[in-house]
Write a protein that holds these residues in place. Structure first.
Motif, short mmCIF file in Angstrom:
data_model
loop_
_atom_site.label_atom_id
_atom_site.label_comp_id
_atom_site.label_asym_id
_atom_site.label_seq_id
_atom_site.Cartn_x
_atom_site.Cartn_y
_atom_site.Cartn_z
N THR A 1 5.36 -7.06 -0.03
CA THR A 1 5.33 -9.22 -0.65
C THR A 1 5.85 -9.38 0.86
N GLY A 2 5.46 -10.40 1.35
CA GLY A 2 5.98 -11.46 1.89
C GLY A 2 5.99 -12.78 1.72
N VAL A 3 6.71 -14.06 1.61
CA VAL A 3 6.34 -15.05 0.80
C VAL A 3 6.24 -15.75 1.77
N LEU A 4 5.51 -16.71 1.87
CA LEU A 4 5.14 -17.98 3.28
C LEU A 4 5.15 -19.11 2.13
N THR A 5 6.25 -21.01 2.10
CA THR A 5 5.98 -21.87 1.56
C THR A 5 5.85 -22.62 2.53
N GLU A 6 4.63 -23.34 2.89
CA GLU A 6 4.83 -24.70 3.28
C GLU A 6 4.27 -25.68 2.40
N GLY A 7 4.40 -26.75 2.80
CA GLY A 7 3.60 -28.01 1.56
C GLY A 7 3.89 -27.99 0.57
N ALA A 8 2.27 -27.53 -0.33
CA ALA A 8 1.84 -28.16 -1.10
C ALA A 8 2.13 -26.52 -1.78
N HIS A 9 1.69 -25.78 -0.92
CA HIS A 9 1.27 -23.87 -0.51
C HIS A 9 2.14 -22.93 -0.42
N GLN A 10 2.36 -21.77 -1.59
CA GLN A 10 2.74 -20.97 -1.49
C GLN A 10 1.71 -19.38 -1.34
N PHE A 11 2.56 -18.39 0.18
CA PHE A 11 0.84 -17.81 0.23
C PHE A 11 2.17 -16.31 -0.38
N LEU A 12 1.68 -15.61 -0.88
CA LEU A 12 2.26 -14.18 -1.10
C LEU A 12 1.22 -12.84 -0.59
N PHE A 13 1.78 -13.01 0.14
CA PHE A 13 1.37 -12.38 1.39
C PHE A 13 1.48 -10.16 0.95
N VAL A 14 0.45 -9.61 0.66
CA VAL A 14 0.80 -8.45 0.37
C VAL A 14 0.29 -7.45 1.79
N ASP A 15 1.28 -6.57 2.37
CA ASP A 15 0.80 -5.95 3.37
C ASP A 15 0.70 -3.89 3.03
N THR A 16 -0.16 -4.11 3.56
CA THR A 16 -0.20 -2.78 3.15
C THR A 16 -1.05 -1.07 4.25
N PRO A 17 -0.31 -0.08 3.50
CA PRO A 17 -0.58 1.06 4.31
C PRO A 17 -1.98 0.45 5.09
N GLY A 18 -2.37 0.78 6.25
CA GLY A 18 -3.57 1.07 6.80
C GLY A 18 -4.78 2.21 6.29
N PHE A 19 -5.71 2.19 5.87
CA PHE A 19 -6.65 2.97 5.11
C PHE A 19 -6.80 4.17 5.35
N GLN A 20 -6.04 5.16 5.38
CA GLN A 20 -6.72 6.75 6.08
C GLN A 20 -7.87 7.44 5.83
N THR A 21 -8.89 7.59 6.30
CA THR A 21 -9.82 8.67 6.13
C THR A 21 -9.83 10.02 7.15
N LYS A 22 -8.01 9.94 8.04
CA LYS A 22 -8.86 11.24 8.76
C LYS A 22 -7.92 12.41 8.18
N HIS A 23 -6.37 11.81 8.35
CA HIS A 23 -5.26 12.72 6.66
C HIS A 23 -5.31 12.99 5.84
N LYS A 24 -5.12 14.23 5.19
CA LYS A 24 -5.45 14.94 3.97
C LYS A 24 -3.88 14.71 3.18
N SER A 25 -3.34 14.31 2.21
CA SER A 25 -2.31 14.97 1.99
C SER A 25 -1.54 14.25 0.60
N ALA A 26 -0.84 14.48 -0.25
CA ALA A 26 -0.11 13.78 -1.23
C ALA A 26 -0.48 12.47 -0.88
N LEU A 27 1.16 12.17 0.22
CA LEU A 27 1.29 10.81 0.73
C LEU A 27 0.39 10.14 0.81
N ASN A 28 -0.92 10.43 1.93
CA ASN A 28 -1.56 9.90 2.21
C ASN A 28 -2.19 9.22 1.62
#
Length: 318
Positions: A67-94
């Motif tokens: 989660t990245g936090v950006l505060t500008e003026g009256a706004h606070q954006f809480l950005f959630v950066d997620t892994p790329g959704f994987q459809t090709k490779h199969k493993s417990a990690l993916n």
């Protein structure tokens, strides 16, 4: 010396406070989702004006939610950066990374889904089928600066608009910063009218220990071939501060896990030169972000089958 804990804030000379007020404040979580290598982490870093999410040209560079936090003026954006959704490779990690994406879509206030401006893939179609119907979704066509034929952009936007009722469609370049302000303005329209959840100078919910491990992993992704990065995981075993100033020396010992002896040999390189370069570049990145000197030791250990062992993944914090 003391152990580092708590979330990371920018050093004083990189102050990120924007002078906003809690009066009439808005705050909300925004998921950045998309298929692998579409530019989610690059966009997050561009929005924050600081590098907290690692990047490379290889898929699955991001493994854990940040989660990245950006505060500008009256706004606070809480950005959630997620892994790329994987459809090709199969493993417990993916499987765990894909579940992270699904959880983020369910929990946030706004969704920003990224597409490559040049092409649409089966993975994009899968992600479209997962988009929620109960919250605003903004479509971003990234990498428009790389389009050889700009006339293809409007038909691409039109085709996307027919696939899903997006709140907005915004072509931009995260790498160049083109149209990023337009994206922020659109996201701000959908933030709930609630008090901020973080102090205005906060940049991320992750601490320096996590960021240190990520920078080492980024250099592995950038400097090695296709196979090795996906068979590695980095754990910071010790992280100590020497001195109390903002520029205190950080003493870090990390361990890189691989699956086979042959991978360990490649990671170390001839007379340890590959790992020396990885550690040096990672240390320099940490010093730029943390604003102080770093003493870094990186060890390499073989741990067979770690990607497909649920107990091991839990132990490694994945």
């Amino acid at each position: 010396m003391k152990d580092v804990s708590g979330r990371w804030k920018a050093p004083a000379e990189k102050e990120t406070t924007h002078g906003g007020s809690q009066c009439g404040s808005q705050c909300g979580f925004i998921a950045l989702v998309g298929r692998p290598s579409v530019g989610k982490s690059t966009l997050l870093n561009r929005l924050l004006g600081a590098k907290i999410s690692i990047t490379s040209s290889k898929p699955q560079t991001t493994r854990q939610r940040i989660t990245g936090v950006l505060t500008e003026g009256a706004h606070q954006f809480l950005f959630v950066d997620t892994p790329g959704f994987q459809t090709k490779h199969k493993s417990a990690l993916n499987a765990r990374m894909n579940q992270t994406v699904r959880d983020a879509l369910a929990e946030v206030d706004v969704v920003v889904t990224l597409f490559d401006a040049a092409r649409h893939t089966d993975a994009d179609e899968t992600l479209l089928s997962l988009l929620p119907s109960d919250k605003p979704v903004i479509a971003v066509l990234n990498k428009v600066d790389l389009l050889a034929d700009k006339t293809t952009l409007l038909p691409r936007l039109d085709a996307l608009s027919k696939r899903y009722p997006f709140a907005a469609l915004i072509p931009l370049s995260a790498e160049k910063g083109m149209q990023v302000d337009a994206l922020k303005a659109e996201m701000a329209k959908h933030l709930p009218a609630i008090p901020w959840l973080y102090p205005p100078d906060e940049l991320t919910d992750r601490d320096e220990r996590f960021l240190a491990a990520e920078f080492i992993r980024e250099k592995i992704f950038r400097l090695l071939g296709d196979e090795i990065p996906y068979s590695t995981h980095v754990v910071v075993e010790t992280f100590e501060l020497e001195g109390d100033s903002e520029r205190a020396l950080r003493r870090i010992q990390a361990r890189v896990y691989v699956e086979r002896d042959s991978q360990r040999a490649i990671l170390l390189g001839h007379q340890g030169q590959t790992m020396k370069r990885i550690a040096t570049e990672a240390r320099q990145e940490m010093e730029r972000l943390f604003g102080g000197k770093v003493y870094l030791v990186v060890l390499v250990q073989v741990k067979p089958g770690w990607k497909d062992n649920a107990r091991t993944l839990q132990h490694l914090g994945l």
